[in-house]
Motif scaffolding. Structure first.
Motif: not given
Length: 158
Positions: A21-24, A50-62, A118-125
């Motif tokens: 179903s997806g990433i667990t 995730l590679q795009e995120y680390f490269a600064g090319q992605r802010k939102i995950f799909d 990272i994908v569910i950004p708990c680090h932002r709390v």
């Protein structure tokens, strides 16, 4: 069938797990064992994003996500996904968003059990005083992620 992979991140190795179903799970790998590696389209998409995120090319995950947790944990994780890239929220504000300021400890506990780093950004709390507190992957990783997002928030991504 469960699929797994490891990928390199700026702060260590990430373990990624997916089902049909997806990433667990996305977490820092405690032990690097690739003997059970088995890829899937979900894993490949997660690694690419995730590679795009680390490269600064992605802010939102799909990604297709399938985190396993209680109904309350699922509500907290859904709320976490509403925190914009480069922004933070306090645990108190999280409890308020959930409609119950008395649920601050339960919300913090659910935040700490987030299986999708990272994908569910708990680090932002953060703490209500702005302190970096309560991160299951360690405060150094939390600081790195927040600094990374702050750095790329300033840049245009045209």
């Amino acid at each position: 069938m469960i699929h797994t992979a490891l990928m390199s991140a700026p702060f260590g190795m990430l373990f990624i797990e997916a089902n049909s179903s997806g990433i667990t799970q996305i977490r820092i790998a405690e032990v690097v064992d690739q003997s059970t590696k088995s890829s899937s389209v979900f894993i490949e998409q997660a690694i690419e994003q995730l590679q795009e995120y680390f490269a600064g090319q992605r802010k939102i995950f799909d990604l297709s996500l399938d985190p396993i947790g209680t109904d309350f944990q699922q509500r907290v994780w859904a709320e976490l996904q509403k925190i914009p890239h480069g922004k933070t929220l306090s645990y108190l504000e999280m409890a308020q968003r959930l409609g119950n300021v008395k649920a601050i400890r339960a919300a913090a506990s659910a935040n700490g059990k987030n299986p999708l780093l990272i994908v569910i950004p708990c680090h932002r709390v953060i703490g209500k005083d702005g302190a970096l507190v309560g991160f299951s992957s360690g405060l150094a990783v939390k600081k790195w992620l927040l600094d990374h997002e702050s750095e790329f928030k300033q840049q245009s991504l045209f």
